[in-house]
Design a protein around this motif. Sequence first.
Motif, PDB file in Angstrom:
ATOM      1  N   GLY A  16      47.125  75.941  43.685  1.00  0.00           N
ATOM      2  CA  GLY A  16      46.230  76.259  44.795  1.00  0.00           C
ATOM      3  C   GLY A  16      45.763  77.693  44.740  1.00  0.00           C
ATOM      4  N   ASP A  17      44.974  78.064  45.718  1.00  0.00           N
ATOM      5  CA  ASP A  17      44.391  79.402  45.783  1.00  0.00           C
ATOM      6  C   ASP A  17      45.314  80.347  46.540  1.00  0.00           C
ATOM      7  N   PHE A  18      46.513  80.569  45.975  1.00  0.00           N
ATOM      8  CA  PHE A  18      47.529  81.428  46.571  1.00  0.00           C
ATOM      9  C   PHE A  18      48.436  81.921  45.463  1.00  0.00           C
ATOM     10  N   SER A  19      49.333  82.815  45.828  1.00  0.00           N
ATOM     11  CA  SER A  19      50.275  83.346  44.858  1.00  0.00           C
ATOM     12  C   SER A  19      51.670  83.326  45.481  1.00  0.00           C
ATOM     13  N   ARG A  24      46.170  78.698  39.589  1.00  0.00           N
ATOM     14  CA  ARG A  24      45.436  79.236  40.737  1.00  0.00           C
ATOM     15  C   ARG A  24      44.022  78.674  40.725  1.00  0.00           C
ATOM     16  N   THR A  25      43.683  77.923  41.785  1.00  0.00           N
ATOM     17  CA  THR A  25      42.385  77.271  41.891  1.00  0.00           C
ATOM     18  C   THR A  25      42.050  77.032  43.352  1.00  0.00           C
ATOM     19  N   LEU A  96      42.799  68.879  49.406  1.00  0.00           N
ATOM     20  CA  LEU A  96      41.498  69.123  48.782  1.00  0.00           C
ATOM     21  C   LEU A  96      40.506  69.605  49.816  1.00  0.00           C
ATOM     22  N   PRO A  97      39.871  70.738  49.650  1.00  0.00           N
ATOM     23  CA  PRO A  97      40.110  71.784  48.655  1.00  0.00           C
ATOM     24  C   PRO A  97      41.216  72.714  49.137  1.00  0.00           C
ATOM     25  N   SER A  98      41.489  73.750  48.333  1.00  0.00           N
ATOM     26  CA  SER A  98      42.440  74.789  48.726  1.00  0.00           C
ATOM     27  C   SER A  98      41.677  75.847  49.511  1.00  0.00           C
ATOM     28  N   VAL A  99      41.956  75.934  50.811  1.00  0.00           N
ATOM     29  CA  VAL A  99      41.247  76.869  51.690  1.00  0.00           C
ATOM     30  C   VAL A  99      42.286  77.707  52.435  1.00  0.00           C
ATOM     31  N   ALA A 100      42.312  78.994  52.143  1.00  0.00           N
ATOM     32  CA  ALA A 100      43.267  79.887  52.819  1.00  0.00           C
ATOM     33  C   ALA A 100      43.045  79.852  54.323  1.00  0.00           C
ATOM     34  N   GLY A 101      44.120  79.755  55.070  1.00  0.00           N
ATOM     35  CA  GLY A 101      44.042  79.792  56.539  1.00  0.00           C
ATOM     36  C   GLY A 101      43.606  78.503  57.204  1.00  0.00           C
TER      37      GLY A 101
END
Length: 106
Positions: A16-19, A24-25, A96-101
Motif C-alpha cells: 500500500g501507499d504507506f511505510s 509501495r503503491t 482498493l485503492p490505497s488512500v491515506a486517511g
Amino acid sequence: MKTFKLSDMTKGWFVGDFSPAVLRTDAAEVAVKIYESGTVEQRHLHKVAQEVTLILNGRARMNDTIYESGDIVLIEPGEDTDFEALTDVTTVVVKLPSVAGDKYEC
C-alpha cells in the motif's frame, strides 16, 4: 529477490501507499491480520476504498453477521462495519485503492 517479515509491518499491512511496505503503491492495500479471540475493532467506513475481507481461519462477527473460514465480505465505499473476533482469527484484507486517511470511525 528481497525478503521481509510480516512482524515488521504495521498491523499486518504489507502492500500500500504507506511505510513500511513490501510494495509501495497507491493502487491497493493488502494485509494479513491476526486477531486473538475477543479482539474488537471499532465501527468505521471508507469513503473512497472498497474493502474485501477473507476469513482465512476462525470466526468473526461483522455487522451482527457471523463469518467463518472461507467467507469473503465485500464492503463498498460509504458502508460501515465493525469487527469482533469470536475465536482466534486470521484474515486477508484487500483495499482498493490505497488512500491515506480514508478510514472514518463512526
